[in-house]
Design a protein around this motif. Structure first.
Motif, short mmCIF file in Angstrom:
data_model
loop_
_atom_site.label_atom_id
_atom_site.label_comp_id
_atom_site.label_asym_id
_atom_site.label_seq_id
_atom_site.Cartn_x
_atom_site.Cartn_y
_atom_site.Cartn_z
N PHE A 1 0.81 -1.21 0.00
CA PHE A 1 0.00 0.00 0.00
C PHE A 1 0.85 1.27 0.00
O PHE A 1 0.38 2.34 0.41
N GLY A 2 2.09 1.15 -0.47
CA GLY A 2 2.99 2.30 -0.50
C GLY A 2 2.41 3.49 -1.26
O GLY A 2 2.45 4.63 -0.79
N TYR A 3 1.86 3.21 -2.43
CA TYR A 3 1.27 4.30 -3.23
C TYR A 3 0.09 4.93 -2.50
O TYR A 3 -0.05 6.16 -2.46
N VAL A 4 -0.76 4.11 -1.92
CA VAL A 4 -1.95 4.64 -1.22
C VAL A 4 -1.51 5.54 -0.07
O VAL A 4 -2.08 6.63 0.13
N ASP A 5 -0.49 5.12 0.66
CA ASP A 5 0.00 5.94 1.78
C ASP A 5 0.53 7.29 1.30
O ASP A 5 0.23 8.33 1.88
N THR A 6 1.32 7.26 0.23
CA THR A 6 1.86 8.51 -0.33
C THR A 6 0.72 9.41 -0.80
O THR A 6 0.68 10.61 -0.52
N LEU A 7 -0.21 8.81 -1.51
CA LEU A 7 -1.34 9.56 -2.07
C LEU A 7 -2.13 10.27 -0.97
O LEU A 7 -2.42 11.47 -1.06
N VAL A 8 -2.47 9.53 0.08
CA VAL A 8 -3.29 10.10 1.16
C VAL A 8 -2.51 11.20 1.88
O VAL A 8 -3.06 12.28 2.15
N ALA A 9 -1.24 10.96 2.15
CA ALA A 9 -0.42 11.97 2.84
C ALA A 9 -0.32 13.23 1.99
O ALA A 9 -0.46 14.36 2.50
N GLU A 10 -0.09 13.08 0.69
CA GLU A 10 0.06 14.26 -0.17
C GLU A 10 -1.27 14.98 -0.38
O GLU A 10 -1.31 16.21 -0.50
N ALA A 11 -2.36 14.23 -0.42
CA ALA A 11 -3.68 14.87 -0.53
C ALA A 11 -3.91 15.78 0.67
O ALA A 11 -4.40 16.90 0.54
N ARG A 12 -3.54 15.29 1.85
CA ARG A 12 -3.70 16.12 3.06
C ARG A 12 -2.85 17.37 2.97
O ARG A 12 -3.32 18.47 3.29
N ARG A 13 -1.63 17.22 2.52
CA ARG A 13 -0.75 18.39 2.40
C ARG A 13 -1.32 19.40 1.40
O ARG A 13 -1.15 20.59 1.54
N ASN A 14 -2.00 18.88 0.38
CA ASN A 14 -2.57 19.77 -0.63
C ASN A 14 -3.98 20.23 -0.28
O ASN A 14 -4.62 20.94 -1.08
N GLY A 15 -4.47 19.78 0.85
CA GLY A 15 -5.78 20.25 1.33
C GLY A 15 -6.95 19.78 0.49
O GLY A 15 -7.95 20.50 0.36
N VAL A 16 -6.83 18.60 -0.11
CA VAL A 16 -7.97 18.09 -0.89
C VAL A 16 -8.37 16.70 -0.41
O VAL A 16 -7.58 15.97 0.18
N ARG A 17 -9.60 16.36 -0.69
CA ARG A 17 -10.13 15.03 -0.40
C ARG A 17 -9.89 14.11 -1.60
O ARG A 17 -9.61 14.59 -2.71
#
Ligand code: N0T
Length: 537
Positions: free
Chosen positions: A83-99
């Protein structure tokens, strides 16, 4: 401390869809949320591709990114999950302030198995393909393959379990699409031994209760007895929907996010007729939404993917998919400029969200389905509209749930359109100068610049008996009394132009009067927000 964090965790409500009088809202953090979405390109689901996605998300002023999670990437080796990609995606989405809305590319992606792992793709014995009427193998995995279903379900459940672990406290992921544009091209159903046996079974009671036959048939019995010439397609829709239900149900048992399916449309304007190869049989086309509702109660929404830009077709599709039992949600639409005006129509109609497809700076153009361009100029037509809506995303969702909204997109015929907003009507007209009226003999060069192709639209919210918020562009609006106001004299009390600040508070910039109201309210090229109060006397 441990106690505090447990409480905080329990206090973040899970996203869910709510319904009131046949209208819907998606609740995110317990409050309505209008999804101003964009979808990334199909191959951008890797950490290295994300920077070009976030840049476009930002320019689009989107509050949500839809992006794939592929079975092949989370389970490249059977039973070993990554789930490496999913973890990166979710963390970066939070940093970018989007759902995020995650798109589960599993057994079917545009009907095909390309996103399954290699150990699935090339094992026809264990994961059977459908057979056509002629006995030849189709490219498409059969919805009746028990081992395919078990394997897809296992991977999907693992994904949902992982999401629960990493996202329960924050709810960055707000919905999940199960599979992508399902159905089958080239054969109407599975004519293999499993398909033949299942096709001879009686139609399940849940399907009988919801789906009336388009031509008179038996009240119950086999698919052929009940649905006559539509039997093959309806049976396949039931088989695919049942397969999706099994996956969605198992996933939601682990982590109960709203789930939906998307549809590569059949033509909404041609008369309904049995399948003849002209669309993917078994997908959630408008005529089988009832079968999906019956077979897949864990799927909240069947949403249309809009890739035919003609306004008559868009309007017909929206009307067919927006139903008291099916929230309007447009998971994909073309990213060409011609589609931007439909945002007004879609959000005005009370949709929970919309997402142009291919809003991503990967060097890939979606022309002719979408834009020729791959840079900021591709994003801009959507970004300017989303920027106007963005501070209102919560409030708009609440107004939509209360049935206070309406929307207009300029038609290909360029003709005026009207809407009734309770006791006030409004007429939108297009290609007008801001002052005065054009003669009936106007030639192409007499029209305002930038109006050669249709690009006007407006969305309305009735925020009080006589008060409206309007967001629009390239449109002239004229209000008139109707309903309880019918026949009364009236004037504008106030026409404020302004914007909503980040907290959603109205900031007036000026009050339109004189020339700015004497020829209708003429909203310019850039999306403009008005707060209007009318009065009768
Ligand atoms: C869409 C997208 C992506 C009137 C196309 C559209 C996405 C998938 N498929 O870029 O592949 O993953 O959902 C199918 C359009 C059918 C043609 C309609 C012409």
């Amino acid at each position: 401390l441990a106690l505090t964090s447990t409480c905080a965790l329990a206090a973040t409500p899970i996203p869910r869809l709510v319904q009131h009088d046949g209208r819907y809202a998606l609740l995110v953090d317990g409050k309505p949320f209008t999804m101003l979405g964009v979808q990334a390109h199909n191959s951008s689901n890797y950490p290295g591709a994300l920077p070009k996605v976030w840049a476009a998300v930002k320019d689009a002023h989107a509050n949500t990114l839809e992006i794939p999670v592929a079975w092949e990437q989370i389970e490249p080796v059977e039973g070993k999950f990554d789930f490496g990609y999913v973890d990166t995606l979710v963390a970066e989405a939070r940093r970018n302030g989007v759902r995020l809305v995650l798109l589960w590319f599993g057994t079917w992606k545009n009907t095909g198995p390309a996103y399954t792992p290699e150990w699935v793709k090339f094992d026809d014995g264990r994961f059977p393909r459908m057979l056509g009427r002629d006995g030849k193998a189709s490219y498409c995995l059969s919805p009746l393959g028990e081992q395919t279903l078990a394997a897809d379900r296992k991977a999907f459940v693992a994904l949902m379990r992982h999401l629960k672990q990493i996202d329960e406290a924050q709810r960055t992921v707000i919905m999940v699409q199960v599979e992508n544009e399902v159905g089958t091209y080239g054969t109407v159903r599975d004519f293999g031994p499993r398909g033949e046996a299942a096709f001879r079974q009686p139609v399940p009671a849940a399907v009988l209760a919801r789906k009336k036959p388009p031509v008179p048939g038996a009240a119950n019995g086999t698919w052929s007895e009940v649905y006559g010439p539509y039997a093959d397609e309806y049976f396949h829709a039931w088989a695919v929907a049942s397969y999706i239900e099994d996956i969605a149900k198992a996933g939601r048992a682990v982590y109960d996010l709203p789930m939906f399916v998307n549809n590569a449309l059949r033509d909404p304007l041609e008369p309904l007729a049995p399948w003849k190869g002209n669309f993917a049989s078994g997908g959630p086309t408008y005529d089988v939404i009832d079968i999906y509702k019956a077979a897949a109660p864990h799927i909240d929404i069947a949403g249309p993917d809009l890739y035919a830009p003609q306004s008559a077709s868009v309007v017909a599709t929206l009307d067919k998919f927006q139903r008291p039992d099916n929230a309007l949600f447009v998971p994909e639409m073309g990213n060409a400029a011609a589609y931007a005006r439909y945002v007004y129509r879609i959000l005005g109609s009370g949709a929970i969200g919309v997402a142009p497809f291919g809003i991503d700076y990967a060097d890939y153009s979606n022309y002719p389905l979408g834009s020729k361009r791959t840079d900021k100029t591709m994003v801009e037509p959507f970004g300017t509209i989303y920027a106007a809506f963005a501070p209102l995303a919560r409030q708009w969702g609440q107004w939509a749930l209360e049935g206070r909204t309406a929307g207009i997109a300029e038609g290909d015929d360029r003709k005026p359109q009207s809407r009734a907003l309770k006791d006030w009507g409004v007429t939108a007209s297009f290609r007008e100068w801001q002052f005065g009226t054009m003669g009936a003999d106007a030639k192409e060069e007499d029209y305002p610049p930038g109006t050669t192709a249709p690009n006007g639209g407006a969305a309305f919210a009735r925020i009080g008996d006589d008060e409206f918020i309007v967001i629009g562009q390239h449109v002239r609006l004229q209000f008139w009394p109707t309903g309880a106001n019918d026949g009364k004299r009236f004037m504008f009390a106030r026409v404020e132009e302004g914007r909503f600040d980040a907290q959603g508070r109205w900031q007036m910039e000026r009050n339109w009067n004189g020339d700015q109201v004497d020829h209708g309210l003429n909203l310019p090229t850039q999306p403009t927000i008005l707060k209007i109060r009318l009065r009768t006397y």
